[in-house]
Design a protein around this motif. Structure first.
Motif, short mmCIF file in Angstrom:
data_model
loop_
_atom_site.label_atom_id
_atom_site.label_comp_id
_atom_site.label_asym_id
_atom_site.label_seq_id
_atom_site.Cartn_x
_atom_site.Cartn_y
_atom_site.Cartn_z
N PHE B 216 0.82 -1.21 0.00
CA PHE B 216 0.00 0.00 0.00
C PHE B 216 0.86 1.27 0.00
CE2 PHE B 216 -3.17 2.90 2.00
CZ PHE B 216 -4.23 2.66 1.14
N ASN B 217 1.93 1.26 0.79
CA ASN B 217 2.75 2.47 0.93
C ASN B 217 3.79 2.62 -0.19
OD1 ASN B 217 4.54 0.52 1.62
ND2 ASN B 217 4.94 1.26 3.71
N LYS B 218 3.79 1.70 -1.15
CA LYS B 218 4.74 1.80 -2.26
C LYS B 218 4.14 2.55 -3.46
CE LYS B 218 8.72 -0.56 -1.58
NZ LYS B 218 8.96 0.06 -0.26
N LEU B 219 2.82 2.65 -3.47
CA LEU B 219 2.14 3.26 -4.62
C LEU B 219 2.50 4.74 -4.72
CD1 LEU B 219 0.09 1.81 -6.51
CD2 LEU B 219 -1.72 2.93 -5.17
N ASP B 220 3.03 5.16 -5.85
CA ASP B 220 3.26 6.59 -6.05
C ASP B 220 3.03 6.94 -7.52
OD1 ASP B 220 5.57 6.17 -7.58
OD2 ASP B 220 6.88 6.25 -5.83
N PRO B 221 2.97 8.24 -7.85
CA PRO B 221 2.62 8.64 -9.22
C PRO B 221 3.56 8.09 -10.29
CG PRO B 221 2.37 10.49 -7.75
CD PRO B 221 3.04 9.41 -6.95
N LYS B 222 4.83 7.89 -9.93
CA LYS B 222 5.79 7.36 -10.91
C LYS B 222 5.46 5.91 -11.24
CE LYS B 222 9.75 7.48 -13.22
NZ LYS B 222 9.43 6.28 -13.98
N ILE B 223 5.22 5.10 -10.20
CA ILE B 223 4.87 3.69 -10.41
C ILE B 223 3.54 3.58 -11.18
CG2 ILE B 223 4.02 1.66 -9.15
CD1 ILE B 223 6.28 2.20 -7.11
N ILE B 224 2.61 4.47 -10.82
CA ILE B 224 1.30 4.45 -11.51
C ILE B 224 1.49 4.83 -12.99
CG2 ILE B 224 -1.04 5.42 -11.54
CD1 ILE B 224 -0.60 5.99 -8.47
N ALA B 225 2.35 5.82 -13.24
CA ALA B 225 2.59 6.23 -14.63
C ALA B 225 3.24 5.09 -15.42
CB ALA B 225 3.48 7.48 -14.68
N ASP B 226 4.23 4.43 -14.81
CA ASP B 226 4.87 3.30 -15.49
C ASP B 226 3.84 2.23 -15.84
OD1 ASP B 226 7.28 4.58 -15.32
OD2 ASP B 226 8.01 3.44 -13.58
N ALA B 227 2.98 1.94 -14.86
CA ALA B 227 1.94 0.93 -15.09
C ALA B 227 1.00 1.37 -16.22
CB ALA B 227 1.16 0.68 -13.80
N ALA B 228 0.69 2.67 -16.25
CA ALA B 228 -0.21 3.18 -17.29
C ALA B 228 0.40 2.98 -18.67
CB ALA B 228 -0.52 4.66 -17.04
N GLN B 230 2.30 0.71 -19.48
CA GLN B 230 2.25 -0.72 -19.81
C GLN B 230 0.83 -1.22 -19.99
OE1 GLN B 230 4.73 -2.55 -16.76
NE2 GLN B 230 6.37 -1.12 -17.32
N GLY B 231 -0.12 -0.29 -19.97
CA GLY B 231 -1.50 -0.66 -20.30
C GLY B 231 -2.40 -0.96 -19.11
N ASN B 232 -1.91 -0.76 -17.89
CA ASN B 232 -2.75 -1.01 -16.71
C ASN B 232 -3.93 -0.04 -16.69
OD1 ASN B 232 -3.72 -0.58 -13.91
ND2 ASN B 232 -2.20 -2.16 -13.44
N GLU B 233 -5.13 -0.60 -16.69
CA GLU B 233 -6.31 0.25 -16.90
C GLU B 233 -6.63 1.16 -15.72
OE1 GLU B 233 -9.62 -1.96 -18.43
OE2 GLU B 233 -8.51 -2.52 -20.25
N VAL B 234 -6.37 0.68 -14.52
CA VAL B 234 -6.59 1.54 -13.35
C VAL B 234 -5.61 2.71 -13.38
CG1 VAL B 234 -6.23 1.65 -10.84
CG2 VAL B 234 -7.72 -0.11 -11.81
N ALA B 235 -4.38 2.42 -13.76
CA ALA B 235 -3.37 3.48 -13.83
C ALA B 235 -3.74 4.51 -14.90
CB ALA B 235 -2.00 2.87 -14.12
N ILE B 236 -4.20 4.01 -16.06
CA ILE B 236 -4.61 4.92 -17.15
C ILE B 236 -5.77 5.79 -16.68
CG2 ILE B 236 -5.68 5.01 -19.45
CD1 ILE B 236 -4.04 2.42 -20.10
N GLU B 237 -6.74 5.15 -16.02
CA GLU B 237 -7.92 5.89 -15.54
C GLU B 237 -7.52 6.91 -14.46
OE1 GLU B 237 -10.75 6.33 -16.66
OE2 GLU B 237 -12.00 7.06 -15.01
N THR B 238 -6.54 6.55 -13.64
CA THR B 238 -6.04 7.50 -12.63
C THR B 238 -5.55 8.78 -13.29
OG1 THR B 238 -5.35 5.73 -11.13
CG2 THR B 238 -4.28 7.88 -10.84
#
Lengths: 317, 317
Positions: B216-228, B230-238
């Motif tokens: 939970f405490n590892k989630l940050d905008p950089k990791i979310i952007a990387d995931a986005a 790579q096609g992660n839909e939650v990250a894209i929607e974020t």
């Protein structure tokens, strides 16, 4: 500057156009009026304005146009940089109307054009309650909501002359549909139309309220204000909600330009404490804590009949 | 101005303070660093800044302090008019710190203080992508959200030096609770914390998403952007939601100061199209129709490592 200097202030509205001769003490010596709505043709409209200016000069014994410092015009979508009216939706002549050059061509007196809310802000600083202030924000609350921002004693025009359209800042994302195409604009909550709509929405919840007995098309902010002062709860709640929304918009304006005072003008602003009290409460609640100075919310001190002419006339100074 | 002119740029952050010697071409010749968080005492902090400035001058062979045009400081709650830091919540020394007079007393070089986002805006105009522009709005998207507004080539300071706190305009009335005490501030949607929160809210709806498997405490905008990317839909929607919100804030900024461009800086702004595309789409959708000029949304062109020092150094010009 000699005491004999005058200016001409012209307020162009969707219904009426007021043209006044103003002395530099801020006194409207005489004014004439045109029915804007009767004109389909911009050139004919300008010609009639010019004739009325010539009449104003003639009947007030001003033979030398050098005594006229300038002609200031407040108009919907007035563009300061270009001296034009740009596609005003409430005027019949569409497109970009080169008002400044059309009038200067005939009269050889310098013309300044801006939007009506900018004129109101500037007039307040030159002749009204903001005398001596250099940083204010003006909200004009009428048929629509306009804005005028003064920074270091000068109107904020921005890159294209169209800064300060505060009625169209989005206050409630996905809120009420606005004429401009967006949703949730401040204008949809703090204008005549906005207040009436708020009241109608409340009346759907309280269909037994006295205001619900009025003909639907008779309901307006003045009648609602009168009812509020007589204790009508729906009317009070209408203005409470309006003040709550407006207070947020004023607090947001402070985060932009950190003014020393905020002024409210226009018909809605003259409704007194029923609007001002909840507006001030909401403003204080929502104002960012770093702004420690008292930022008063003041009502325009210009006589409502003269305010628009004076505001326009002030532009030439 | 001779090519031999220099300035000192100081960026004070909650964690680090960077102090750089800058030439007038906008090149950071050398810089030193302090751990802001280790100082409880403002006087000791200032003394160490002064020592580092003296080192910068000494080791770069600058014996005559007249070659230093000035010292520019960007700081949280930096107050331009007073030359102070006013009650910065992320610094350990509270109250009003008279930074300008404390440093001038020791070095006899003129000091200019402002907030970090103002410095970023000014630096962009002097050294970055806004060269030649005179009306811009800068949003800094990092731990928080800051704002800097330039009107006619000058920073908009307002009546008390604290204008432009755009991170604390209320975007969503009654929205997410902000540290400032209000609810719904832009900062709660477009900062590191805001983006992370948006993602966490989405993960509650989509608990099987890959991002939900991270601590939970590892989630940050950089990791979310990387995931986005790579096609992660939650990250894209974020990032789509973030862009939608940010675009409204940018459109609202245009109704205030009608800039010729809007700049985004800070860590969040470097996440590329995953943020920029929905931001630009939302901006165009929400921009009031009267603003017909193209108003580009641009990312700061200053190298992120040097941007804060350059912004501060630019203030003295």
């Amino acid at each position: 500057m000699s005491i004999l200097n005058f200016s001409i202030g012209i307020d162009i509205g969707g219904t009426n156009t007021d043209i006044g001769l103003v002395n530099q003490l801020g006194y409207v010596i005489e004014s004439y009026h045109l029915k804007t709505a009767e004109y389909n043709d911009a050139q004919k409209f300008v010609n009639d304005i010019v004739i009325l200016i010539q009449k104003l000069l003639y009947f007030n014994g001003i033979k030398d146009t050098h005594l006229i410092k300038g002609i200031g015009i407040g108009a919907p979508c007035g563009n300061y940089y270009d001296g034009t009216i740009d596609d005003a939706q409430n005027l019949k002549f569409r497109g970009k109307i080169p008002l400044k050059s059309m009038i200067e061509e005939q009269l050889h007196i310098p013309v300044v054009v801006t939007n009506d809310a900018n004129a109101a802000a500037y007039g307040e600083m030159i002749y009204g309650g903001a005398k001596g202030m250099k940083n204010i924000v003006m909200f004009t609350l009428g048929t629509g909501v306009g804005g005028g921002i003064i920074v270091d004693g000068k109107l904020l025009y921005g890159s294209d002359g169209l800064a300060g359209e505060l009625g169209h800042t989005i206050l409630i994302p996905n809120g009420r549909k606005c004429n401009c195409g967006n949703s949730g604009c401040l204008e949809m909550y703090a204008s005549m139309r906005g207040i009436t709509q708020t009241c109608k929405e409340l009346l759907e919840q309280f269909p037994d309220n006295d205001l619900a007995k009025l003909p639907f098309n008779k309901l307006d902010p003045k009648i609602i204000a009168d009812a509020a002062y007589q204790g009508n709860e729906v009317a009070i709640e209408t203005y409470r909600k309006t003040g709550e929304w407006l207070g947020i918009a004023l607090a947001n304006a402070v985060t932009f330009s950190s003014p020393q005072a905020i002024f409210l003008a226009g018909g809605i602003a003259s409704n007194g404490d029923i609007l001002l009290k909840p507006t001030r409460e909401s403003f204080e609640k929502h104002k960012l804590f770093i702004y420690k100075n008292n930022i008063p919310i003041l009502v325009s001190q210009l006589n409502e009949n003269d305010a628009a002419i004076l505001g326009a006339a002030a532009l030439v100074f």
